[in-house]
Design a protein around this motif. Structure first.
Motif, PDB file in Angstrom:
ATOM      1  N   UNK A   1      14.971  20.487  22.634  1.00 56.44           N
ATOM      2  CA  UNK A   1      14.684  18.985  23.377  1.00 56.44           C
ATOM      3  C   UNK A   1      13.847  18.274  23.052  1.00 56.44           C
ATOM      4  N   UNK A   2      12.648  18.103  22.229  1.00 56.63           N
ATOM      5  CA  UNK A   2      11.785  17.171  22.573  1.00 56.63           C
ATOM      6  C   UNK A   2      12.110  16.199  21.431  1.00 56.63           C
ATOM      7  N   UNK A   3      11.813  15.024  21.994  1.00 56.38           N
ATOM      8  CA  UNK A   3      12.385  13.662  21.754  1.00 56.38           C
ATOM      9  C   UNK A   3      12.003  12.291  21.333  1.00 56.38           C
ATOM     10  N   UNK A   4      10.494  12.602  22.444  1.00 62.24           N
ATOM     11  CA  UNK A   4       9.341  11.524  22.103  1.00 62.24           C
ATOM     12  C   UNK A   4       8.179  12.274  22.127  1.00 62.24           C
ATOM     13  N   UNK A   5       7.318  11.602  21.182  1.00 63.66           N
ATOM     14  CA  UNK A   5       5.784  11.688  21.179  1.00 63.66           C
ATOM     15  C   UNK A   5       4.854  12.319  22.352  1.00 63.66           C
TER      16      UNK A   5
ATOM     17  N   UNK B   1       2.542  22.834  18.036  1.00 65.81           N
ATOM     18  CA  UNK B   1       2.697  21.997  18.691  1.00 65.81           C
ATOM     19  C   UNK B   1       4.305  21.400  17.591  1.00 65.81           C
ATOM     20  N   UNK B   2       4.075  21.737  15.900  1.00 61.94           N
ATOM     21  CA  UNK B   2       4.742  21.763  15.481  1.00 61.94           C
ATOM     22  C   UNK B   2       6.535  22.249  15.399  1.00 61.94           C
ATOM     23  N   UNK B   3       7.195  21.852  14.914  1.00 57.36           N
ATOM     24  CA  UNK B   3       9.125  21.949  15.259  1.00 57.36           C
ATOM     25  C   UNK B   3       8.793  23.228  14.504  1.00 57.36           C
TER      26      UNK B   3
ATOM     27  N   UNK C   1      12.543  14.523  18.071  1.00 55.48           N
ATOM     28  CA  UNK C   1      11.411  13.580  16.995  1.00 55.48           C
ATOM     29  C   UNK C   1      11.097  14.196  16.040  1.00 55.48           C
ATOM     30  N   UNK C   2      11.289  15.193  15.983  1.00 46.91           N
ATOM     31  CA  UNK C   2      10.702  16.042  14.297  1.00 46.91           C
ATOM     32  C   UNK C   2      11.737  15.866  13.442  1.00 46.91           C
ATOM     33  N   UNK C   3      13.080  15.555  13.636  1.00 48.64           N
ATOM     34  CA  UNK C   3      14.239  15.337  12.979  1.00 48.64           C
ATOM     35  C   UNK C   3      15.625  16.082  13.325  1.00 48.64           C
ATOM     36  N   UNK C   4      16.781  15.454  12.944  1.00 49.60           N
ATOM     37  CA  UNK C   4      17.768  16.412  13.089  1.00 49.60           C
ATOM     38  C   UNK C   4      18.261  16.847  12.109  1.00 49.60           C
ATOM     39  N   UNK C   5      19.115  17.842  12.225  1.00 46.52           N
ATOM     40  CA  UNK C   5      20.043  18.635  10.896  1.00 46.52           C
ATOM     41  C   UNK C   5      20.440  17.903   9.831  1.00 46.52           C
TER      42      UNK C   5
ATOM     43  N   UNK D   1      20.814  18.995   5.652  1.00 48.07           N
ATOM     44  CA  UNK D   1      21.867  19.695   4.280  1.00 48.07           C
ATOM     45  C   UNK D   1      20.595  20.181   4.232  1.00 48.07           C
ATOM     46  N   UNK D   2      20.826  21.452   3.418  1.00 48.91           N
ATOM     47  CA  UNK D   2      20.334  22.363   3.123  1.00 48.91           C
ATOM     48  C   UNK D   2      19.220  21.705   1.381  1.00 48.91           C
ATOM     49  N   UNK D   3      19.374  20.921   0.653  1.00 49.31           N
ATOM     50  CA  UNK D   3      18.454  20.001  -0.611  1.00 49.31           C
ATOM     51  C   UNK D   3      18.028  19.172   0.259  1.00 49.31           C
ATOM     52  N   UNK D   4      17.872  18.240   1.519  1.00 54.98           N
ATOM     53  CA  UNK D   4      17.436  17.827   1.756  1.00 54.98           C
ATOM     54  C   UNK D   4      16.302  18.849   2.559  1.00 54.98           C
ATOM     55  N   UNK D   5      16.712  19.754   3.284  1.00 55.44           N
ATOM     56  CA  UNK D   5      15.704  20.404   3.730  1.00 55.44           C
ATOM     57  C   UNK D   5      14.575  21.057   3.292  1.00 55.44           C
ATOM     58  N   UNK D   6      15.500  21.871   1.680  1.00 58.61           N
ATOM     59  CA  UNK D   6      14.225  21.580   1.204  1.00 58.61           C
ATOM     60  C   UNK D   6      13.216  20.818   0.569  1.00 58.61           C
TER      61      UNK D   6
END
Length: 215
Positions: free
Chosen positions: A164-168, A6-8, A186-190, A192-197
């Motif tokens: 396309x999950x957008x709500x709890x 149930x997680x991204x 719902x889990x977050x958008x795209x 950049x690599x440093x933020x993903x890390x």
């Protein structure tokens, strides 16, 4: 390490352009080694790339240079309808599968992406189209379809991801239905690599503390 139910789906999705495949594979390998986490990277691939006679070798070289396990790369078919009866493309897909790379059908259940193509494609990942995720209230047609598609993926031994999950509420419904992975705002958008890390560092800490459930 199992994927959290149930997680991204923890993947970094990028279109295939010159050098993008190499960069995506190298970044994924670096993050996996640094964080000691198992996740996969998804790269879109179209029929144009599949008609390139050097494409399979290019993928092989990228994996070897980066040291990324082939199963950690998912190639997502963005034009499944145009590939279904294309013998050259299907030959390339089988070559990629022989490397150990995983293949995904995008937007399953709509347009050309139907159950009939599961017989043609050497597919590993089934992505449920977001149109089936919009209304998951108890007893709704969308909920029944999402449940059946989740069961179908499980029965065929495929990894199933809801798009396309957008709500709890959608997240909770998919968890109840047993859909192992999901993606959406719902889990977050795209990122950049440093933020993903940075996000994966937090995820790794949470998982090692036992706060995630395994699929």
């Amino acid at each position: 390490m199992g994927a959290p139910q149930g997680r991204p789906a923890r993947s970094r999705r990028v279109p295939h352009r010159p050098r993008v495949l190499d960069e995506a594979v190298a970044q994924a390998a670096s993050l996996r080694n640094e964080l000691h986490l198992e996740f996969f990277v998804t790269v879109n691939v179209s029929s144009v790339q599949l008609h390139d006679p050097g494409f399979v070798d290019a993928v092989r070289r990228s994996l070897a240079l980066a040291g990324l396990p082939p199963a950690a790369l998912v190639l997502e078919l963005t034009e499944s309808g145009s590939v279904a009866e294309d013998t050259i493309a299907l030959t390339r897909l089988r070559g990629l599968r022989a490397l150990g790379v995983r293949l995904a059908i995008d937007d399953f259940g709509t347009g050309y992406s139907s159950m009939a193509y599961l017989h043609s494609f050497p597919v590993d990942v089934l992505k449920i189209d977001k149109s089936f995720i919009a209304d998951l209230v108890e007893g709704s047609p969308d909920r029944r379809l999402a449940e059946e598609l989740t069961r179908l993926g499980s029965s065929l031994g495929l990894l199933t991801i809801a798009e396309g999950v957008e709500t709890e509420a959608q997240h909770g419904a998919l968890d109840v239905l047993g859909c192992p992975l999901a993606q959406g705002y719902f889990y977050g958008g795209a990122l950049p690599c440093d933020e993903l890390a940075a996000s994966l560092r937090v995820a790794g800490t949470s998982q090692r503390s036992g706060s995630w459930r395994s699929a």
